[in-house]
Structure formats: C-alpha cells, structure tokens
Design an enzyme around this catalytic site. Structure first.
Site, PDB file in Angstrom:
ATOM      1  N   ARG A   1      -5.430  -4.874   4.851  1.00 18.66           N
ATOM      2  CA  ARG A   1      -5.541  -6.378   5.164  1.00 18.66           C
ATOM      3  C   ARG A   1      -6.935  -6.073   3.975  1.00 18.66           C
ATOM      4  NH1 ARG A   1      -7.458  -4.386  10.600  1.00 18.66           N
ATOM      5  NH2 ARG A   1      -6.018  -6.606  11.684  1.00 18.66           N
TER       6      ARG A   1
ATOM      7  N   GLU B   1       6.097 -14.902   3.338  1.00 21.31           N
ATOM      8  CA  GLU B   1       7.636 -14.607   3.689  1.00 21.31           C
ATOM      9  C   GLU B   1       7.846 -12.863   4.536  1.00 21.31           C
ATOM     10  OE1 GLU B   1      10.364 -16.129   1.149  1.00 21.31           O
ATOM     11  OE2 GLU B   1       9.805 -17.787   1.329  1.00 21.31           O
TER      12      GLU B   1
ATOM     13  N   TYR C   1      -0.122 -10.043   9.514  1.00 21.43           N
ATOM     14  CA  TYR C   1      -0.020 -11.383   9.208  1.00 21.43           C
ATOM     15  C   TYR C   1      -0.862 -12.134  10.530  1.00 21.43           C
ATOM     16  CZ  TYR C   1       2.354  -9.457   4.873  1.00 21.43           C
ATOM     17  OH  TYR C   1       2.488  -9.264   3.660  1.00 21.43           O
TER      18      TYR C   1
ATOM     19  N   VAL D   1       1.357  -1.491  -0.058  1.00 28.44           N
ATOM     20  CA  VAL D   1       0.161   0.455  -0.325  1.00 28.44           C
ATOM     21  C   VAL D   1       1.353   1.230   0.257  1.00 28.44           C
ATOM     22  CG1 VAL D   1      -2.139   0.762   1.186  1.00 28.44           C
ATOM     23  CG2 VAL D   1      -1.781  -1.183   1.307  1.00 28.44           C
TER      24      VAL D   1
ATOM     25  N   ASN E   1       9.886  -6.103   9.660  1.00 27.82           N
ATOM     26  CA  ASN E   1       8.659  -5.450   9.130  1.00 27.82           C
ATOM     27  C   ASN E   1       7.288  -5.562   9.543  1.00 27.82           C
ATOM     28  OD1 ASN E   1       6.328  -4.068   7.196  1.00 27.82           O
ATOM     29  ND2 ASN E   1       7.172  -5.727   5.823  1.00 27.82           N
TER      30      ASN E   1
HETATM   31  C1  LIG Z   1       2.357  -3.755   5.326  1.00 28.77           C
HETATM   32  C2  LIG Z   1       1.104  -3.393   4.633  1.00 28.77           C
HETATM   33  C3  LIG Z   1       0.451  -4.000   3.685  1.00 28.77           C
HETATM   34  C4  LIG Z   1       0.028  -2.630   5.672  1.00 28.77           C
HETATM   35  O1  LIG Z   1      -1.055  -1.472   4.727  1.00 28.77           O
HETATM   36  P1  LIG Z   1      -1.871  -0.945   5.655  1.00 28.77           P
HETATM   37  O2  LIG Z   1      -2.969  -0.860   5.200  1.00 28.77           O
HETATM   38  O3  LIG Z   1      -1.324   0.044   6.191  1.00 28.77           O
HETATM   39  O4  LIG Z   1      -2.478  -1.940   7.073  1.00 28.77           O
HETATM   40  P2  LIG Z   1      -3.931  -1.673   7.555  1.00 28.77           P
HETATM   41  O5  LIG Z   1      -4.175  -0.213   7.780  1.00 28.77           O
HETATM   42  O6  LIG Z   1      -4.664  -2.386   6.662  1.00 28.77           O
HETATM   43  O7  LIG Z   1      -2.905  -2.173   8.417  1.00 28.77           O
HETATM   44  C5  LIG Z   1      -3.666  -3.767   9.228  1.00 28.77           C
HETATM   45  C6  LIG Z   1      -3.057  -3.811  10.719  1.00 28.77           C
HETATM   46  O8  LIG Z   1      -1.998  -4.199  10.304  1.00 28.77           O
HETATM   47  C7  LIG Z   1      -1.126  -3.865  11.622  1.00 28.77           C
HETATM   48  N1  LIG Z   1      -0.636  -2.368  11.429  1.00 28.77           N
HETATM   49  C8  LIG Z   1      -0.397  -2.019  10.085  1.00 28.77           C
HETATM   50  N2  LIG Z   1       0.599  -0.751  10.162  1.00 28.77           N
HETATM   51  C9  LIG Z   1       0.810  -0.367  11.137  1.00 28.77           C
HETATM   52  C10 LIG Z   1       1.969   0.049  11.774  1.00 28.77           C
HETATM   53  N3  LIG Z   1       2.868   0.948  11.663  1.00 28.77           N
HETATM   54  N4  LIG Z   1       2.773  -0.626  13.191  1.00 28.77           N
HETATM   55  C11 LIG Z   1       2.260  -1.750  13.875  1.00 28.77           C
HETATM   56  N5  LIG Z   1       1.163  -2.403  12.997  1.00 28.77           N
HETATM   57  C12 LIG Z   1       0.529  -2.218  12.171  1.00 28.77           C
HETATM   58  C13 LIG Z   1      -1.974  -3.553  12.336  1.00 28.77           C
HETATM   59  O9  LIG Z   1      -2.813  -5.121  13.393  1.00 28.77           O
HETATM   60  C14 LIG Z   1      -3.230  -2.826  11.725  1.00 28.77           C
HETATM   61  O10 LIG Z   1      -4.270  -3.862  12.514  1.00 28.77           O
HETATM   62  P3  LIG Z   1      -5.572  -1.943  13.460  1.00 28.77           P
HETATM   63  O11 LIG Z   1      -4.946  -1.534  11.790  1.00 28.77           O
HETATM   64  O12 LIG Z   1      -6.474  -3.273  13.159  1.00 28.77           O
HETATM   65  O13 LIG Z   1      -3.927  -2.569  14.646  1.00 28.77           O
HETATM   66  C15 LIG Z   1       2.165  -1.157   4.730  1.00 28.77           C
HETATM   67  O14 LIG Z   1       2.314  -1.020   5.289  1.00 28.77           O
HETATM   68  C16 LIG Z   1       2.884  -1.746   3.484  1.00 28.77           C
HETATM   69  O15 LIG Z   1       2.292  -1.297   2.226  1.00 28.77           O
HETATM   70  N6  LIG Z   1       3.926  -1.395   4.082  1.00 28.77           N
HETATM   71  C17 LIG Z   1       5.357  -1.849   2.714  1.00 28.77           C
HETATM   72  C18 LIG Z   1       5.240  -2.544   1.697  1.00 28.77           C
HETATM   73  C19 LIG Z   1       5.632  -4.324   2.265  1.00 28.77           C
HETATM   74  O16 LIG Z   1       6.113  -4.118   3.508  1.00 28.77           O
HETATM   75  N7  LIG Z   1       5.007  -5.020   2.576  1.00 28.77           N
HETATM   76  C20 LIG Z   1       4.707  -6.303   3.241  1.00 28.77           C
HETATM   77  C21 LIG Z   1       5.076  -7.287   2.046  1.00 28.77           C
HETATM   78  S1  LIG Z   1       6.244  -9.036   3.588  1.00 28.77           S
END
Ligand SMILES: CC(C)(COP(=O)(O)OP(=O)(O)OC[C@H]1O[C@@H](n2cnc3c(N)ncnc32)[C@H](O)[C@@H]1OP(=O)(O)O)[C@@H](O)C(=O)NCCC(=O)NCCS
Length: 160
Positions: free
Chosen positions: A96, A117, A129, A85, A122
């Site tokens: 999510r 993985e 997850y 995202v 991260n």
């Molecule tokens: C990982 C990623 C996809 C999460 O997407 P997002 O839209 O920001 O996350 P969401 O708003 O859907 O959050 C869902 C859950 O993720 C976790 N989360 C998201 N951001 C977080 C943060 N900064 N710190 C801790 N937990 C976090 C929480 O459990 C959250 O649940 P909650 O809102 O009920 O507390 C996003 O941070 C991203 O794209 N990161 C860069 C790419 C990456 O690392 N992808 C994963 C590769 S394995």
C-alpha cells in the site's frame, strides 16, 4: 523522467526508506521479483525501465530491500507497471505504501488518471487496488501466460 523532487525519503516508520532504484539494485530487486511472481520480469526489463527514465522505486527496511514499484508517466496519466513486496514482508502495508508513493509522484506531475493491469487470479493485488480506489475499466483476454494456457488481465483505473 525522474527529477529532483523525487528524492529519497523516510517512509514515516523508523528504519523504512523509499528511494529511487539504482542499476546496482537490480540483482536484489530480481531476487524479490523471482520470489514473488511465477512469471518475473528479467534483469533486462529492469535495466530498460531505468534507462527509459521510468519511476523505479525500492522500499528498504534497514538494509533489506523488501519491495519495488515501477511506473511510467505520460501526459495526463500514469501506468503502474510493477508493484512487488517480497513474500516474507507481505501483509505489513508495504504494498500500500509503495502504491501511494507512486500515485503521489504522479499527482505531483499533474497526472489525472492512474492505470494498471492485474491477473484475474491475483486476489491480494485486486483487493489492494480496490481498497485504494481503483475500479475495473476493461479486460485483455488471455493477456498473461499461465501454466499451459493464458489468463485475462483486468485493466483498472483510478482518478487522481
Ligand atoms: C500485491 C502486493 C504488492 C501487496 O503487498 P502487501 O505488502 O502484501 O500488501 P499490504 O500489506 O500493503 O496490504 C494492503 C491491502 O492489500 C490487500 N491484501 C494484501 N494481501 C492480501 C491477501 N493475501 N488477501 C487479500 N487481500 C490482501 C488488502 O486489501 C490489504 O488491505 P488491509 O490490510 O487493509 O486489509 C503483494 O502481495 C505482492 O507483491 N504480490 C506479488 C506480486 C504481485 O502480484 N504484484 C501485483 C502485480 S499487479
């Protein structure tokens, strides 16, 4: 392979749409990828995933492409290969929703286990997850490049 059941669909929020990624999306997807990862996938990797028939989805808010997810499906299992995202749109449950969308497709296709993985560092992704029912099932030591060195990959799995 991606099939007729995997149509574009509204994502239960006005202005939010999940749809299959197209070749023409790749430049925008790359922009999201490069803003989000220190080690982003290349254009060729996305084109290869599309050619291979992987489940490649994008999430749009209005006209903005804000995220993408890529999953491979084999007999009985799926692998979440990419979930991303754009930083400007993080923290709004889009990650999510993308993840749940991919897992729903895998369930429809009779997969019984999902794998992925993730870099040990991260925390945001690992929280997501775990909150979605994934557990650590293994480790690949030094799997990812990191700065001058390497970083472990945590292997996670979830029964579907
Ligand atoms: C990982 C990623 C996809 C999460 O997407 P997002 O839209 O920001 O996350 P969401 O708003 O859907 O959050 C869902 C859950 O993720 C976790 N989360 C998201 N951001 C977080 C943060 N900064 N710190 C801790 N937990 C976090 C929480 O459990 C959250 O649940 P909650 O809102 O009920 O507390 C996003 O941070 C991203 O794209 N990161 C860069 C790419 C990456 O690392 N992808 C994963 C590769 S394995």
């Amino acid at each position: 392979m991606v099939g007729a059941n995997d149509r574009d669909e509204p994502a239960s929020q006005p202005g939010l749409t999940f749809r299959l990624m197209r070749d023409t999306d790749v430049p925008e997807v790359l922009a999201v990828e490069e803003a989000s990862y220190l080690h982003p996938w290349s254009r060729d990797i996305f084109h290869d995933c599309l050619r291979a028939g992987y489940h490649c989805w994008v999430l749009q808010v209005g006209d903005h492409l804000v995220g993408h997810g890529v999953m491979s499906l084999a007999v009985g299992e799926c692998q979440i290969l990419n979930l991303c995202v754009h930083p400007d749109w993080q923290g709004q449950q889009f990650g999510r929703r993308l993840l749940r969308r991919l897992l729903a497709i895998a369930r429809q296709r009779n997969a019984d286990t999902a794998f992925l993985e993730v870099r040990r560092s991260n925390g945001a992704a690992i929280h997501l997850y775990q909150a979605e029912g994934f557990c650590e099932v293994g480790l690949r030591r030094g799997y990812y490049p990191k700065g001058q060195g390497r970083e472990d990959a945590i292997i996670m799995a979830k029964p579907l």
